[in-house]
Design a protein around this motif. Sequence first.
Motif, PDB file in Angstrom:
ATOM      1  N   ALA A 255       0.816  -1.210   0.000  1.00 48.78           N
ATOM      2  CA  ALA A 255       0.000   0.000   0.000  1.00 48.78           C
ATOM      3  C   ALA A 255       0.851   1.261   0.000  1.00 48.78           C
ATOM      4  O   ALA A 255       0.488   2.269  -0.608  1.00 48.78           O
ATOM      5  CB  ALA A 255      -0.934   0.006   1.211  1.00 48.78           C
ATOM      6  N   HIS A 256       2.022   1.206   0.663  1.00 56.88           N
ATOM      7  CA  HIS A 256       2.876   2.379   0.787  1.00 56.88           C
ATOM      8  C   HIS A 256       4.053   2.369  -0.187  1.00 56.88           C
ATOM      9  O   HIS A 256       5.040   3.089   0.002  1.00 56.88           O
ATOM     10  CB  HIS A 256       3.381   2.499   2.226  1.00 56.88           C
ATOM     11  N   PHE A 257       3.925   1.525  -1.193  1.00 58.05           N
ATOM     12  CA  PHE A 257       4.906   1.497  -2.280  1.00 58.05           C
ATOM     13  C   PHE A 257       6.307   1.175  -1.770  1.00 58.05           C
ATOM     14  O   PHE A 257       7.309   1.710  -2.254  1.00 58.05           O
ATOM     15  CB  PHE A 257       4.918   2.847  -3.018  1.00 58.05           C
ATOM     16  N   LYS A 258       6.377   0.244  -0.814  1.00 51.85           N
ATOM     17  CA  LYS A 258       7.673  -0.172  -0.270  1.00 51.85           C
ATOM     18  C   LYS A 258       7.983  -1.582  -0.772  1.00 51.85           C
ATOM     19  O   LYS A 258       7.985  -2.543  -0.012  1.00 51.85           O
ATOM     20  CB  LYS A 258       7.650  -0.118   1.265  1.00 51.85           C
ATOM     21  N   TRP A 259       8.212  -1.684  -2.059  1.00 56.17           N
ATOM     22  CA  TRP A 259       8.472  -2.988  -2.661  1.00 56.17           C
ATOM     23  C   TRP A 259       9.307  -2.832  -3.924  1.00 56.17           C
ATOM     24  O   TRP A 259       9.355  -1.762  -4.533  1.00 56.17           O
ATOM     25  CB  TRP A 259       7.167  -3.711  -2.993  1.00 56.17           C
ATOM     26  N   ASP A 260       9.961  -3.921  -4.297  1.00 53.60           N
ATOM     27  CA  ASP A 260      10.659  -4.033  -5.578  1.00 53.60           C
ATOM     28  C   ASP A 260      10.184  -5.320  -6.237  1.00 53.60           C
ATOM     29  O   ASP A 260       9.895  -6.305  -5.557  1.00 53.60           O
ATOM     30  CB  ASP A 260      12.181  -4.089  -5.383  1.00 53.60           C
ATOM     31  N   TYR A 261      10.135  -5.295  -7.558  1.00 57.06           N
ATOM     32  CA  TYR A 261       9.660  -6.475  -8.272  1.00 57.06           C
ATOM     33  C   TYR A 261      10.686  -6.911  -9.302  1.00 57.06           C
ATOM     34  O   TYR A 261      11.121  -6.118 -10.139  1.00 57.06           O
ATOM     35  CB  TYR A 261       8.317  -6.183  -8.957  1.00 57.06           C
ATOM     36  N   ASP A 262      11.086  -8.170  -9.218  1.00 58.22           N
ATOM     37  CA  ASP A 262      12.005  -8.784 -10.179  1.00 58.22           C
ATOM     38  C   ASP A 262      11.147  -9.527 -11.211  1.00 58.22           C
ATOM     39  O   ASP A 262      10.639 -10.609 -10.940  1.00 58.22           O
ATOM     40  CB  ASP A 262      12.933  -9.753  -9.448  1.00 58.22           C
ATOM     41  N   SER A 263      10.976  -8.928 -12.392  1.00 60.86           N
ATOM     42  CA  SER A 263      10.086  -9.498 -13.397  1.00 60.86           C
ATOM     43  C   SER A 263      10.650 -10.765 -14.032  1.00 60.86           C
ATOM     44  O   SER A 263       9.899 -11.568 -14.586  1.00 60.86           O
ATOM     45  CB  SER A 263       9.792  -8.468 -14.492  1.00 60.86           C
ATOM     46  N   VAL A 264      11.960 -10.959 -13.958  1.00 65.89           N
ATOM     47  CA  VAL A 264      12.576 -12.162 -14.529  1.00 65.89           C
ATOM     48  C   VAL A 264      12.256 -13.377 -13.665  1.00 65.89           C
ATOM     49  O   VAL A 264      11.783 -14.407 -14.141  1.00 65.89           O
ATOM     50  CB  VAL A 264      14.099 -11.988 -14.680  1.00 65.89           C
ATOM     51  N   ASN A 265      12.498 -13.252 -12.366  1.00 65.03           N
ATOM     52  CA  ASN A 265      12.245 -14.358 -11.441  1.00 65.03           C
ATOM     53  C   ASN A 265      10.855 -14.294 -10.816  1.00 65.03           C
ATOM     54  O   ASN A 265      10.476 -15.177 -10.053  1.00 65.03           O
ATOM     55  CB  ASN A 265      13.298 -14.358 -10.327  1.00 65.03           C
ATOM     56  N   GLN A 266      10.123 -13.234 -11.122  1.00 66.01           N
ATOM     57  CA  GLN A 266       8.774 -13.019 -10.595  1.00 66.01           C
ATOM     58  C   GLN A 266       8.755 -13.134  -9.069  1.00 66.01           C
ATOM     59  O   GLN A 266       7.992 -13.896  -8.478  1.00 66.01           O
ATOM     60  CB  GLN A 266       7.782 -13.982 -11.250  1.00 66.01           C
ATOM     61  N   LYS A 267       9.634 -12.334  -8.467  1.00 63.29           N
ATOM     62  CA  LYS A 267       9.742 -12.270  -7.019  1.00 63.29           C
ATOM     63  C   LYS A 267       9.463 -10.841  -6.555  1.00 63.29           C
ATOM     64  O   LYS A 267       9.946  -9.883  -7.155  1.00 63.29           O
ATOM     65  CB  LYS A 267      11.136 -12.681  -6.549  1.00 63.29           C
ATOM     66  N   VAL A 268       8.677 -10.715  -5.494  1.00 64.42           N
ATOM     67  CA  VAL A 268       8.392  -9.419  -4.895  1.00 64.42           C
ATOM     68  C   VAL A 268       9.186  -9.311  -3.603  1.00 64.42           C
ATOM     69  O   VAL A 268       9.077 -10.172  -2.720  1.00 64.42           O
ATOM     70  CB  VAL A 268       6.890  -9.256  -4.589  1.00 64.42           C
ATOM     71  N   THR A 269      10.003  -8.282  -3.492  1.00 66.65           N
ATOM     72  CA  THR A 269      10.717  -7.993  -2.257  1.00 66.65           C
ATOM     73  C   THR A 269      10.028  -6.798  -1.609  1.00 66.65           C
ATOM     74  O   THR A 269       9.857  -5.750  -2.240  1.00 66.65           O
ATOM     75  CB  THR A 269      12.188  -7.652  -2.530  1.00 66.65           C
ATOM     76  N   TYR A 270       9.602  -6.960  -0.357  1.00 65.57           N
ATOM     77  CA  TYR A 270       8.921  -5.852   0.302  1.00 65.57           C
ATOM     78  C   TYR A 270       9.597  -5.556   1.645  1.00 65.57           C
ATOM     79  O   TYR A 270      10.291  -6.387   2.219  1.00 65.57           O
ATOM     80  CB  TYR A 270       7.433  -6.119   0.472  1.00 65.57           C
ATOM     81  N   PHE A 271       9.378  -4.331   2.123  1.00 66.85           N
ATOM     82  CA  PHE A 271      10.094  -3.816   3.291  1.00 66.85           C
ATOM     83  C   PHE A 271       9.071  -3.404   4.352  1.00 66.85           C
ATOM     84  O   PHE A 271       8.531  -2.295   4.320  1.00 66.85           O
ATOM     85  CB  PHE A 271      10.964  -2.629   2.880  1.00 66.85           C
ATOM     86  N   PRO A 272       8.793  -4.305   5.298  1.00 70.98           N
ATOM     87  CA  PRO A 272       7.689  -4.099   6.230  1.00 70.98           C
ATOM     88  C   PRO A 272       7.993  -3.206   7.430  1.00 70.98           C
ATOM     89  O   PRO A 272       7.083  -2.758   8.114  1.00 70.98           O
ATOM     90  CB  PRO A 272       7.368  -5.520   6.698  1.00 70.98           C
ATOM     91  N   LYS A 273       9.265  -2.935   7.713  1.00 73.67           N
ATOM     92  CA  LYS A 273       9.628  -2.202   8.928  1.00 73.67           C
ATOM     93  C   LYS A 273       9.760  -0.704   8.665  1.00 73.67           C
ATOM     94  O   LYS A 273      10.077  -0.272   7.558  1.00 73.67           O
ATOM     95  CB  LYS A 273      10.959  -2.731   9.487  1.00 73.67           C
TER      96      LYS A 273
END
Length: 319
Positions: A255-273
């Motif tokens: 919701a707060h746009f704290k993420w990165d997306y790897d479209s090759v491996n289709q992995k979402v990295t998010y930062f919850p803290k």
Amino acid sequence: MVSALMGGENAVAQHAYNMNSLNDISGRYNFIKNTLNFYERKKYDLFARNSNEYLKIKSEVSTDIGAEMLLFKLLFELFAPFLSASEVNCNIGNYIKSVSNINSSKLDPFLKEVTTNKATDNCILDAVKIYKSILEKEVIFRPALFVSLDSNHSRNKLPYRLSSEGFESIQDLFKDISEVLSRQLSFVAGINNLIKRGSHDDFLVVKSKKGDVLSPSSLQKFADLDFGKKLEFIDDSWYQISKDVADNQLRNSTAHFKWDYDSVNQKVTYFPKKEGLDRLQSKEISLLDYTNKILASFRLMHRLNYLCHIINLKANNKI
């Protein structure tokens, strides 16, 4: 291989049926979207005309509750590929039984409060917006629907790659569904309070270590709580809801746009803290698992949307 993976020919046949249904829905998406738009705008003559055409029935609509009843017939048909009909029917029966077993002198004030202020109606309208979004993006959920028929998915190393859409196209859906779920929980809590303590405003008293009362003083106060907090005050509920569906960290990160997306491996990295200017602590989720979380939340939202409908039916003496 697919038959073995999915648990036999019946599962394969079910998946094929679901995909054919979604193909038909995809081809008629604009028609379906317009039909749901007519309901939102209370253009019930146009809504009934389109719904009757889609469902191949003849039904006249002259009242709000009549339009709502037709809406749920349409939703039941449209979202069959996403849901288990037996599970939905079981929930509807549970709702009717639970509501009908409450003494009318205690139930009526609850029904009056949540219907005169349009709380149930507004929740249903909010859900309609979600239904349109799910249908618009249905292609990205097809692998997740396939996986839901595979009981061994958690042990399977196959990637089930989603290639037609990316994370960006559905990043807000989990948050949006959670918002609707949060509002729906008020009805679950109200009925729970009625069953346990005889008043929809009467929550189990929870105190802090200092002795301060933490539990909300009324259903109105409960409605203002955050999603995750609400689950803490529905004690030993008549309707079981897993706390996993809240996943505050994932919801807030997307919701707060704290993420990165790897479209090759289709992995979402998010930062919850909350880390000031830094991004040091991260979590990771695959796109497929994210779509699975959306589907799980959507299925719960859909079931609780029926609870809103049952409450309205009861308030209008239709059950």
